[in-house]
Write a protein that holds these residues in place. Structure first.
Motif, PDB file in Angstrom:
ATOM      1  N   ARG A 145      41.598  86.320  54.444  1.00 35.34           N
ATOM      2  CA  ARG A 145      41.951  85.425  53.335  1.00 35.34           C
ATOM      3  C   ARG A 145      42.318  86.188  52.067  1.00 35.34           C
ATOM      4  O   ARG A 145      42.665  85.571  51.066  1.00 35.34           O
ATOM      5  CB  ARG A 145      40.780  84.479  53.037  1.00 35.34           C
ATOM      6  CG  ARG A 145      40.320  83.644  54.215  1.00 35.34           C
ATOM      7  CD  ARG A 145      41.440  82.816  54.790  1.00 35.34           C
ATOM      8  NE  ARG A 145      40.992  81.959  55.891  1.00 35.34           N
ATOM      9  CZ  ARG A 145      41.797  81.219  56.623  1.00 35.34           C
ATOM     10  NH1 ARG A 145      43.106  81.250  56.402  1.00 35.34           N
ATOM     11  NH2 ARG A 145      41.331  80.449  57.597  1.00 35.34           N
ATOM     12  N   VAL A 146      42.225  87.505  52.082  1.00 35.99           N
ATOM     13  CA  VAL A 146      42.478  88.308  50.881  1.00 35.99           C
ATOM     14  C   VAL A 146      43.696  89.193  51.110  1.00 35.99           C
ATOM     15  O   VAL A 146      43.689  90.064  51.979  1.00 35.99           O
ATOM     16  CB  VAL A 146      41.251  89.171  50.517  1.00 35.99           C
ATOM     17  CG1 VAL A 146      41.537  90.007  49.268  1.00 35.99           C
ATOM     18  CG2 VAL A 146      40.024  88.285  50.286  1.00 35.99           C
ATOM     19  N   ARG A 147      44.733  88.982  50.313  1.00 34.88           N
ATOM     20  CA  ARG A 147      45.947  89.778  50.428  1.00 34.88           C
ATOM     21  C   ARG A 147      45.775  91.139  49.777  1.00 34.88           C
ATOM     22  O   ARG A 147      46.124  92.173  50.349  1.00 34.88           O
ATOM     23  CB  ARG A 147      47.114  89.039  49.772  1.00 34.88           C
ATOM     24  CG  ARG A 147      47.456  87.703  50.390  1.00 34.88           C
ATOM     25  CD  ARG A 147      48.603  87.054  49.629  1.00 34.88           C
ATOM     26  NE  ARG A 147      48.933  85.745  50.159  1.00 34.88           N
ATOM     27  CZ  ARG A 147      49.895  84.970  49.675  1.00 34.88           C
ATOM     28  NH1 ARG A 147      50.612  85.382  48.629  1.00 34.88           N
ATOM     29  NH2 ARG A 147      50.133  83.797  50.207  1.00 34.88           N
ATOM     30  N   LYS A 148      45.309  91.115  48.555  1.00 33.64           N
ATOM     31  CA  LYS A 148      45.057  92.335  47.780  1.00 33.64           C
ATOM     32  C   LYS A 148      43.766  92.138  47.008  1.00 33.64           C
ATOM     33  O   LYS A 148      43.346  91.004  46.745  1.00 33.64           O
ATOM     34  CB  LYS A 148      46.188  92.607  46.787  1.00 33.64           C
ATOM     35  CG  LYS A 148      47.507  93.038  47.366  1.00 33.64           C
ATOM     36  CD  LYS A 148      48.491  93.350  46.225  1.00 33.64           C
ATOM     37  CE  LYS A 148      49.799  93.878  46.756  1.00 33.64           C
ATOM     38  NZ  LYS A 148      50.734  94.228  45.641  1.00 33.64           N
ATOM     39  N   LEU A 149      43.196  93.270  46.584  1.00 34.75           N
ATOM     40  CA  LEU A 149      41.925  93.222  45.866  1.00 34.75           C
ATOM     41  C   LEU A 149      41.977  94.191  44.695  1.00 34.75           C
ATOM     42  O   LEU A 149      42.366  95.352  44.860  1.00 34.75           O
ATOM     43  CB  LEU A 149      40.801  93.616  46.834  1.00 34.75           C
ATOM     44  CG  LEU A 149      39.352  93.422  46.432  1.00 34.75           C
ATOM     45  CD1 LEU A 149      39.046  91.960  46.134  1.00 34.75           C
ATOM     46  CD2 LEU A 149      38.432  93.931  47.548  1.00 34.75           C
ATOM     47  N   VAL A 150      41.616  93.710  43.510  1.00 32.76           N
ATOM     48  CA  VAL A 150      41.461  94.572  42.337  1.00 32.76           C
ATOM     49  C   VAL A 150      39.983  94.611  41.988  1.00 32.76           C
ATOM     50  O   VAL A 150      39.344  93.558  41.816  1.00 32.76           O
ATOM     51  CB  VAL A 150      42.266  94.053  41.131  1.00 32.76           C
ATOM     52  CG1 VAL A 150      42.046  94.954  39.910  1.00 32.76           C
ATOM     53  CG2 VAL A 150      43.754  93.970  41.463  1.00 32.76           C
TER      54      VAL A 150
END
Length: 395
Positions: A145-150
């Motif tokens: 469910r997470v495309r990218k993470l900062v």
């Protein structure tokens, strides 16, 4: 448990934004999200022209804030001010069984409910400070469910480092860097070591440095004069430093809606990997376990502070008397598999850069950006941090 829980959510931007939805998570734990929408929009305007922004008052914060009056007054939003045991137990008693339902795994479940309610198959997640812990655990639990993470100002995802050894030792580097820039002509780290051993005020001085470094990472704000105050105190004039320590440790006037110290305690005590074990361990015996852990710390690791400061500061002193409770559930995944940007300020005493480096080393698709001269919460407090985040989000 039967019943409902209402959480306030803010959504800004088009549902059909070209790059989808960006969930931005604040920290603490205890800080709300909804009031910060204007701030985040002003800091990430380029990215938010392409994303729909979502922010939430996580359970126990903002409009649903836990209210523990004595604890709130004693510590406010500080991690490092040590509360009285009475205010901690009064808070836990006022919550009763509800104290078991403010773990990060509960918040992760709330966020997944929110994603479904918004009707998005996946989103990008950006977390700051303790928001990195929440964001990381969400990504480990729901990686598809997470495309990218900062992750901005990284908190270890294993719940460790709550004794702040790395922060205590990092203070020497931050002080000496500030001295070089100001050409102060003395060693503020040695002055600090002398003062805290002479006066026994290590926790107060550490709290002063942590908060001052958030406000002014280069420690050159003339309102505080931290370096000069330390040097004067080492020379025998305690007046200025004592006033700063007292001022930064004074009773807080922050409201629970602004920052909930009750939620801060409930979540941290549930989430932490403590020297005595997890939150389910009985209170009896915790103090001995903490003392053993402090004795195992090498004195050089926390210098210029004595190693005892690690056990005396606010985090362990909050959770030592917190009654046995349901601990945070471990996330099913162990490695973040999506692209991850980690941001760290090299002057950050709240989440020292070492924590980001250690997580980056075990994250296959991590990109670590260390920002010189920058402190905590880089996207909100530095143009360099905001720019790095936007470049990653728009890539």
């Amino acid at each position: 448990m039967p019943g409902t829980l209402a959480l306030q959510v803010a959504v800004s931007g088009r549902a059909d934004a070209p790059r989808g939805t960006l969930l931005f998570l604040t920290g603490g734990p205890g800080q709300p999200g909804v009031p910060f929408v204007p701030r985040i929009r002003s800091r990430l305007p380029g990215a938010l022209a392409e994303y729909r922004l979502v922010m939430i008052d996580q359970r126990g914060t903002g409009t649903s804030a836990l209210d523990c009056p004595a604890l709130q007054k004693e510590v406010g939003s500080s991690d490092t001010v040590a509360p009285t045991a009475g205010s901690v137990t009064a808070c836990a008693e006022s919550l009763g069984e509800r104290r078991n339902f403010y773990t990060t795994s509960d918040t992760v479940a709330d966020l997944e409910d929110l994603r479904r309610a918004l009707g998005v198959p996946s989103w990008t997640v950006d977390g700051v400070s303790y928001g990195t812990f929440t964001a990381g655990h969400y990504a480990l639990t729901h990686p598809r469910r997470v495309r990218k993470l900062v992750l901005d100002s990284v908190v270890p995802l294993d719940g460790s480092s709550l004794l702040y050894e790395d922060s205590l030792g990092h203070s020497a580097r931050v002080l000496r860097a500030a001295c070089r820039e100001q050409r102060c002509g003395f060693d503020p780290a040695s002055d600090l070591a002398h003062v805290v051993r002479r006066d026994g005020n290590a926790v107060g001085v550490f709290n002063l440095l942590v908060i001052a470094s958030i406000i002014d990472p280069k420690l050159n704000d003339p309102r505080f004069g931290v370096l000069d105050a330390l040097h004067a105190s080492a020379g025998g004039d305690r007046t200025r430093l004592n006033a700063l320590v007292a001022g930064f440790s004074a009773p807080s006037d922050e409201t629970p809606a602004e920052f909930s110290s009750g939620l801060h305690a409930a979540a941290l005590c549930a989430d932490g990997a403590w020297p005595w074990g997890d939150a389910s361990v009985p209170v009896a015996g915790r103090q001995r376990a903490l003392e053993r852990a402090v004795r195992r710390i090498k004195p050089a690791a926390t210098w210029p502070f004595p190693r005892e400061t690690a056990g005396e500061q606010g985090l362990p002193q909050t959770c030592l008397p917190w009654p046995a409770s349901r601990p945070n559930r471990a996330a099913p995944g162990r490695t973040l598999t999506m692209p991850v940007l980690m941001l760290a300020g090299d002057r950050d005493l709240s989440t020292p850069v070492r924590w980001a480096r250690e997580l980056a080393a075990v994250t296959p698709r991590a990109e670590l950006v260390v920002l010189p001269g920058v402190g905590h919460s880089t996207q909100s407090r530095s143009d360099e941090g905001a720019r790095a985040a936007e470049e990653f989000l728009l890539r």
